[in-house]
Every structure is written in C-alpha cells, then in structure tokens.
Design a protein around this motif. Structure first.
Motif, mmCIF file in Angstrom:
data_model
loop_
_atom_site.group_PDB
_atom_site.id
_atom_site.type_symbol
_atom_site.label_atom_id
_atom_site.label_comp_id
_atom_site.label_asym_id
_atom_site.label_seq_id
_atom_site.Cartn_x
_atom_site.Cartn_y
_atom_site.Cartn_z
ATOM 1 N N LEU A 226 0.739 -1.161 -0.011
ATOM 2 C CA LEU A 226 0.046 -0.029 0.164
ATOM 3 C C LEU A 226 0.774 1.186 0.208
ATOM 4 C CD1 LEU A 226 -2.786 -1.106 2.388
ATOM 5 C CD2 LEU A 226 -3.085 -0.500 0.100
ATOM 6 N N LEU A 227 1.876 1.234 0.602
ATOM 7 C CA LEU A 227 2.838 2.356 0.856
ATOM 8 C C LEU A 227 3.873 2.341 -0.257
ATOM 9 C CD1 LEU A 227 3.473 2.495 4.582
ATOM 10 C CD2 LEU A 227 1.698 3.927 3.028
ATOM 11 N N GLY A 228 4.011 1.406 -1.060
ATOM 12 C CA GLY A 228 4.954 1.293 -1.967
ATOM 13 C C GLY A 228 6.597 1.284 -1.742
ATOM 14 N N VAL A 229 6.495 0.605 -0.486
ATOM 15 C CA VAL A 229 7.965 0.282 -0.012
ATOM 16 C C VAL A 229 8.045 -1.047 0.398
ATOM 17 C CG1 VAL A 229 7.910 2.742 1.198
ATOM 18 C CG2 VAL A 229 7.079 0.746 2.424
ATOM 19 N N ALA A 230 9.608 -1.402 0.605
ATOM 20 C CA ALA A 230 9.740 -2.714 0.893
ATOM 21 C C ALA A 230 9.234 -3.230 2.215
ATOM 22 C CB ALA A 230 11.260 -2.842 0.890
ATOM 23 N N VAL A 231 9.009 -4.459 2.500
ATOM 24 C CA VAL A 231 8.644 -5.155 3.760
ATOM 25 C C VAL A 231 9.776 -4.755 4.731
ATOM 26 C CG1 VAL A 231 8.287 -7.365 4.895
ATOM 27 C CG2 VAL A 231 7.534 -6.895 2.473
ATOM 28 N N GLY A 232 11.164 -4.794 4.558
ATOM 29 C CA GLY A 232 11.823 -4.324 5.570
ATOM 30 C C GLY A 232 11.923 -2.873 6.118
ATOM 31 N N THR A 233 11.372 -2.136 4.937
ATOM 32 C CA THR A 233 11.016 -0.620 5.352
ATOM 33 C C THR A 233 9.975 -0.518 6.444
ATOM 34 O OG1 THR A 233 11.893 0.107 3.382
ATOM 35 C CG2 THR A 233 10.456 1.551 4.555
ATOM 36 N N VAL A 234 8.969 -1.501 6.061
ATOM 37 C CA VAL A 234 7.681 -1.672 7.211
ATOM 38 C C VAL A 234 8.236 -1.977 8.660
ATOM 39 C CG1 VAL A 234 5.666 -2.786 7.749
ATOM 40 C CG2 VAL A 234 5.861 -1.784 5.178
ATOM 41 N N LYS A 235 9.343 -3.085 8.476
ATOM 42 C CA LYS A 235 9.611 -3.463 9.955
ATOM 43 C C LYS A 235 10.417 -2.497 10.490
ATOM 44 C CE LYS A 235 9.580 -8.466 8.383
ATOM 45 N NZ LYS A 235 10.403 -9.748 8.140
ATOM 46 N N SER A 236 11.393 -2.002 9.617
ATOM 47 C CA SER A 236 12.226 -0.780 10.573
ATOM 48 C C SER A 236 11.295 0.346 10.956
ATOM 49 C CB SER A 236 13.399 -0.586 9.796
ATOM 50 O OG SER A 236 12.873 0.198 8.368
ATOM 51 N N GLN A 237 10.651 0.623 10.123
ATOM 52 C CA GLN A 237 9.659 1.859 10.587
ATOM 53 C C GLN A 237 8.805 1.706 11.822
ATOM 54 O OE1 GLN A 237 9.979 5.318 9.474
ATOM 55 N NE2 GLN A 237 11.928 4.447 8.479
ATOM 56 N N THR A 238 8.237 0.560 11.535
ATOM 57 C CA THR A 238 7.542 0.020 12.867
ATOM 58 C C THR A 238 8.158 0.072 14.091
ATOM 59 O OG1 THR A 238 5.869 -1.272 11.401
ATOM 60 C CG2 THR A 238 5.936 -1.711 13.742
ATOM 61 N N ALA A 239 9.539 -0.680 14.306
ATOM 62 C CA ALA A 239 10.235 -0.752 15.374
ATOM 63 C C ALA A 239 10.860 0.531 15.520
ATOM 64 C CB ALA A 239 11.492 -1.460 14.954
ATOM 65 N N LYS A 240 10.941 1.185 14.927
ATOM 66 C CA LYS A 240 11.327 2.818 15.345
ATOM 67 C C LYS A 240 10.301 3.624 15.799
ATOM 68 C CE LYS A 240 15.329 3.197 11.739
ATOM 69 N NZ LYS A 240 15.601 3.956 10.790
ATOM 70 N N ALA A 241 9.090 3.585 15.092
ATOM 71 C CA ALA A 241 7.839 4.215 15.781
ATOM 72 C C ALA A 241 7.569 3.825 17.132
ATOM 73 C CB ALA A 241 7.018 4.152 14.758
ATOM 74 N N LEU A 242 7.532 2.563 17.172
ATOM 75 C CA LEU A 242 7.156 2.080 18.696
ATOM 76 C C LEU A 242 8.194 2.324 19.788
ATOM 77 C CD1 LEU A 242 5.735 -1.495 17.487
ATOM 78 C CD2 LEU A 242 4.717 0.687 18.374
ATOM 79 N N ALA A 243 9.489 2.312 19.312
ATOM 80 C CA ALA A 243 10.479 2.736 20.202
ATOM 81 C C ALA A 243 10.413 4.325 20.787
ATOM 82 C CB ALA A 243 11.846 2.203 19.725
ATOM 83 N N ARG A 244 10.111 5.032 19.550
ATOM 84 C CA ARG A 244 9.880 6.629 19.804
ATOM 85 C C ARG A 244 8.780 6.776 20.707
ATOM 86 N NH1 ARG A 244 11.416 11.451 19.842
ATOM 87 N NH2 ARG A 244 10.530 13.004 18.422
ATOM 88 N N LEU A 245 7.357 5.862 20.315
ATOM 89 C CA LEU A 245 6.479 6.326 21.201
ATOM 90 C C LEU A 245 6.584 5.868 22.559
ATOM 91 C CD1 LEU A 245 3.395 4.999 19.120
ATOM 92 C CD2 LEU A 245 3.894 7.219 20.003
ATOM 93 N N ARG A 246 7.562 4.655 22.816
ATOM 94 C CA ARG A 246 7.803 4.351 24.123
ATOM 95 C C ARG A 246 8.637 5.572 24.809
ATOM 96 N NH1 ARG A 246 9.398 -0.351 21.486
ATOM 97 N NH2 ARG A 246 7.484 -1.735 21.698
#
Length: 171
Positions: free
Chosen positions: A134-154
């Motif tokens: 949907l975002l037109g990015v690689a699965v690895g990008t989704v994984k890394s952005q998810t991890a970074k976003a959750l860490a930032r939220l914490r």
C-alpha cells in the motif's frame, strides 16, 4: 441520488477516521479523503462493476499521503499543554480524553511515514506485506519503521505503555 453519492455518504466517516490517523490533522484528513474520492469518482464505472470502490479509495489515500510526504512542507508548531479547567472538576471522560490527547500528541511527534505504518499495521490491522504494498515500500522498510516508531512512542509517551484491551482502551 446515484450510487457514487450513496457510497460517499456511507463510507466517508470511516475513510475520514483513517485519514485523520494518517495525517494527524482534521483539515489535512478532509483534503486527503476528498482527493481520494475524486480519483474514485473518475474510475467509478470500473470500480462499481467489480465491487472494489472502498479498497481503491483507501489505496488512493495511502498513495496520496506518500506523495505528500515527498513534497517539501513548512514545519508545524504545536501549542503547549492546555491549561487546567477552572474549579478542578474533571468530567467522567477525563481519563480517556487524557489518553487520547496524549496519544495524539505522541503520534504527531512521529514522522509521517512512521505514523502511516503504525496506522496501517495496528489500526487497519494490515500485514507487513500489505502495508508495504500500500505504501510502495519494501517489507523491510515497514519492519524498521514500525520498530523505530514504537521505540519513539515508548520514549516520548511512557504513560501509554500500559494501555490495551485489558485496560478498557479500544480502537
């Protein structure tokens, strides 16, 4: 009233809710939904026949949002904390309102890409593969952005760490 009008009236609220989560701003969310619905209208005959109008509209929203990220933009300045109410009387909904405000403020401190990944993964309940497509990015990008976003939220909102269905907070 034609079928496109019926579709717009029936699905606009849900589309607007997702758009708000993607953009973090009511006015930008309205613009995003309007742009996506304009594209849907252009393809309505083809979409109506196949029954994919909502999926097409949502995908258009995600693609438009990605194109907005890539544009230069002026940074927004968020106001400080709201003052306490006079009299100190909190309403029955003060706890959930505080959580919503805290979550909103925390989400707005994420990058647009991180916010979109979290919305798709956790609000829309999409898989990593679906989110990447949907975002037109690689699965690895989704994984890394998810991890970074959750860490930032914490880091920026540790008070949200204990939230979840067990604590009465729902989507």
């Amino acid at each position: 009233m034609d079928e496109f009008d019926t579709f717009v009236r029936a699905r606009s609220h849900a589309l607007l809710r997702t758009a708000y989560l993607l953009t973090g701003d009511q006015h930008l969310a309205e613009d995003l939904v309007q742009s996506a619905l304009a594209r849907t209208h252009l393809a309505w005959r083809r979409l109506h026949d196949t029954g994919n109008a909502e999926a097409y509209t949502r995908k258009a929203m995600y693609h438009i949002q990605v194109s907005w990220w890539r544009r230069r933009r002026v940074a927004e300045v968020l106001p400080g904390d709201l003052p306490e109410r006079r009299g100190g009387h909190a309403s029955d909904h003060s706890g959930s309102t505080a959580v919503r405000l805290s979550l909103r403020a925390a989400l707005l401190r994420l990058s647009a890409k991180q916010r979109a990944v979290l919305v798709l993964r956790f609000f829309e309940d999409r898989t990593e593969t679906e989110t990447a497509e949907l975002l037109g990015v690689a699965v690895g990008t989704v994984k890394s952005q998810t991890a970074k976003a959750l860490a930032r939220l914490r880091d920026i909102a540790p008070e949200l760490a204990d939230l979840g269905p067990a604590n009465g907070v729902t989507r």
